[in-house]
Design a protein around this motif. Structure first.
Motif, mmCIF file in Angstrom:
data_model
loop_
_atom_site.group_PDB
_atom_site.id
_atom_site.type_symbol
_atom_site.label_atom_id
_atom_site.label_comp_id
_atom_site.label_asym_id
_atom_site.label_seq_id
_atom_site.Cartn_x
_atom_site.Cartn_y
_atom_site.Cartn_z
ATOM 1 N N HIS A 167 36.696 48.720 54.742
ATOM 2 C CA HIS A 167 36.058 48.566 56.046
ATOM 3 C C HIS A 167 34.907 49.564 56.198
ATOM 4 O O HIS A 167 33.798 49.202 56.625
ATOM 5 N N ARG A 168 35.154 50.831 55.833
ATOM 6 C CA ARG A 168 34.103 51.841 55.963
ATOM 7 C C ARG A 168 32.977 51.608 54.954
ATOM 8 O O ARG A 168 31.804 51.834 55.254
ATOM 9 N N ASN A 169 33.328 51.179 53.760
ATOM 10 C CA ASN A 169 32.293 50.860 52.772
ATOM 11 C C ASN A 169 31.427 49.697 53.251
ATOM 12 O O ASN A 169 30.215 49.684 53.039
ATOM 13 N N ARG A 170 32.039 48.734 53.912
ATOM 14 C CA ARG A 170 31.281 47.590 54.430
ATOM 15 C C ARG A 170 30.300 48.058 55.511
ATOM 16 O O ARG A 170 29.140 47.640 55.531
ATOM 17 N N GLU A 190 40.388 46.860 45.588
ATOM 18 C CA GLU A 190 39.032 46.318 45.672
ATOM 19 C C GLU A 190 38.378 46.846 46.939
ATOM 20 O O GLU A 190 38.263 46.141 47.935
ATOM 21 N N SER A 191 37.953 48.096 46.886
ATOM 22 C CA SER A 191 37.387 48.737 48.074
ATOM 23 C C SER A 191 35.867 48.739 48.076
ATOM 24 O O SER A 191 35.248 48.902 49.122
ATOM 25 N N ALA A 192 35.240 48.582 46.909
ATOM 26 C CA ALA A 192 33.777 48.582 46.852
ATOM 27 C C ALA A 192 33.236 47.295 47.466
ATOM 28 O O ALA A 192 33.836 46.219 47.340
ATOM 29 N N VAL A 193 32.081 47.423 48.133
ATOM 30 C CA VAL A 193 31.478 46.276 48.826
ATOM 31 C C VAL A 193 30.036 46.105 48.362
ATOM 32 O O VAL A 193 29.282 47.076 48.277
#
Length: 376
Positions: free
Chosen positions: A279-282, A256-259
Motif C-alpha cells: 500500500h505504501r509503495n503504491r 509481492e510488495s514492489a509496485v
C-alpha cells in the motif's frame, strides 16, 4: 592591505549587498516572525500538508537570513585579523585571513546562484534515477559509481537520501536505481545532471587490462507538493506488483510488495520497493508518477522537451553531457559548460559543485558565471 585583497573584499561586500536586496531582508524578517507565531498555534498541525509547506518556507528564510548574517560577520572578523596581523607584522595571520576571504567569496558566489533558483519546483525535493547503458558488467559498475557519487554529494550538503528502488547488476553495480533526495533546493541544484555520463578507464573486469568506454544515464525530476496540481486519469495507469529485488533481507523474496505503474498515454514507468507494505509503495509510486508528468510539463514550457528526451532515449555516443576519463590521463569535463578538472577522485566522491554552478550560471546568464542583477 594588498590591492588584490582589497578588491576581493569589495567584491564580497557588493555580493552581500545584492543578496540582501534580492531577499528583501526586512520583509523576510517580518515573514519569518509571522511563520514562527503561526507555528505556535495548537491547531497548526491539523492540516499537515499546509504545515509542512509553511515549515519549509520558515526553514528557508532562516537559512537565507542566517547565511547573510554569517557572511557579514566572517567578513568583519577576517578584516580585523588582517589589520591586527599587519600591525604586528604577522604574515601568517594575514595569509590565513586572506585564505578565509577566498573561501568566503566562493560561498557568496554559490549563494548568488542559489538565489536564482526561482523555478516552480526548484526548492523541492527530487527523485534521481540512474540507468546503466549497454555493456553489461562494465556499464552496471559505472551506474553504481554514479549513484554513489550523487549520494555522497547529497550527504556532504546535508540532504537526506531515501532509497526507493534498485535492480542489481550481474556481477557488479546496478542496472537501475531510484533515490529520493530531500532538502531545500535539491531539485534546483540536481536538475542540471540530467543526461548521459561517459566513463573511460582500464576495465577491472578485463583480464587483458584493456581500456573500455561505458555509459549511464541520470534522470532528475522534482517531488511535487500540494501547490502543484497534476491530474491523472486512473484508467490510463496500469499497476503491476512483484517481489522486491536487491538488498533487503529475507522479506523481499517472500511477498509481492514492489509496485510498478505504467502510464499508458506517455509510456512513463515508475517502480517503488522501498517499503514492506504494498500500500505504501503504491502511494509512493503515484507520487513519483505525478512528479514525472509535472517534469514533462515544465520541459514543454521551457521548450526543452525534445533535447532532453533525445538524451534519455539513447544512452551512448553523441548524447553525453559529461566525460569521466581515468586512463590514459585523468580528467572530468562537462561538454556543455567546458568546466573540467583533473581531480577525478574528488568528483567521484561527490565534489560536483563546480559543475552544477557553471550549468546554473550558463542557464541564467547565457554564458559563464555572473551576479544577481543590481537593480534599484
Amino acid at each position: 592591505m594588498r590591492a588584490e585583497t582589497q578588491n576581493l573584499v569589495e567584491e564580497i561586500k557588493q555580493s552581500v549587498r545584492l543578496l540582501r536586496r534580492h531577499l528583501d531582508v526586512d520583509a523576510a524578517q517580518r515573514r519569518l516572525a509571522e511563520l514562527n507565531k503561526e507555528s505556535e498555534d495548537p491547531n497548526f498541525w491539523n492540516d499537515s500538508s499546509r504545515a509542512q509547506r509553511l515549515m519549509r518556507e520558515r526553514d528557508a528564510l532562516e537559512d537565507q537570513l542566517g547565511s547573510i548574517g554569517r557572511m557579514e560577520q566572517a567578513l568583519e572578523d577576517n578584516l580585523t585579523l588582517i589589520e591586527l596581523g599587519e600591525a604586528e607584522k604577522d604574515e601568517a595571520t594575514v595569509a590565513e585571513a586572506e585564505a578565509e576571504l577566498k573561501k568566503l567569496k566562493a560561498e557568496v558566489a554559490r549563494r548568488e546562484l542559489e538565489a536564482l533558483l526561482s523555478g516552480e519546483a526548484d526548492a523541492n525535493d527530487c527523485y534521481l534515477e540512474v540507468h546503466a547503458g549497454a555493456g553489461g558488467t562494465e556499464s552496471n559498475d559505472w551506474a553504481g559509481m554514479l549513484l554513489r557519487m550523487y549520494v555522497r554529494w547529497a550527504e556532504q550538503h546535508g540532504y537526506k537520501v531515501d532509497w526507493l528502488e534498485e535492480s542489481e547488476g550481474e556481477g557488479a553495480g546496478i542496472k537501475s536505481a531510484t533515490v529520493q533526495i530531500k532538502g531545500r533546493n535539491a531539485y534546483g541544484w540536481l536538475k542540471s545532471e540530467n543526461g548521459v555520463h561517459r566513463l573511460v578507464r582500464i576495465s577491472p573486469f578485463d583480464s587483458n587490462a584493456r581500456r573500455h568506454t561505458s555509459f549511464a544515464s541520470v534522470v532528475v525530476y522534482p517531488v511535487v507538493d500540494d501547490r502543484i496540481n497534476i491530474e491523472i486519469n486512473e484508467a490510463d495507469v496500469r499497476m503491476e506488483v512483484m517481489r522486491s529485488g536487491g538488498a533487503g533481507g529475507q522479506h523481499v523474496n517472500k511477498t509481492e510488495s514492489a509496485v510498478r505503474l505504467i502510464h499508458e498515454p506517455s509510456g512513463i514507468v515508475v517502480k517503488c520497493q522501498q517499503d514492506r507494505s504494498q500500500h505504501r509503495n503504491r502511494a509512493m509510486a503515484w507520487d513519483m508518477l505525478r512528479a514525472k508528468l509535472f517534469e514533462i510539463e515544465v520541459k514543454k514550457r521551457e521548450d526543452k522537451a525534445a533535447a532532453d528526451q533525445a538524451a534519455k532515449t539513447d544512452i551512448g555516443w553523441g548524447h553525453q553531457i559529461r566525460s569521466y576519463v581515468l586512463q590514459p590521463y585523468q580528467m572530468v569535463k562537462d561538454l556543455r559548460t567546458g568546466v573540467s578538472t583533473s581531480n577525478t577522485g574528488g568528483v567521484l566522491d561527490g565534489d560536483l559543485d563546480e559543475f552544477m554552478q557553471a550549468a546554473l550560471a550558463q542557464k541564467a546568464f547565457g554564458g559563464g558565471p555572473g551576479q544577481i542583477e543590481d537593480v534599484e
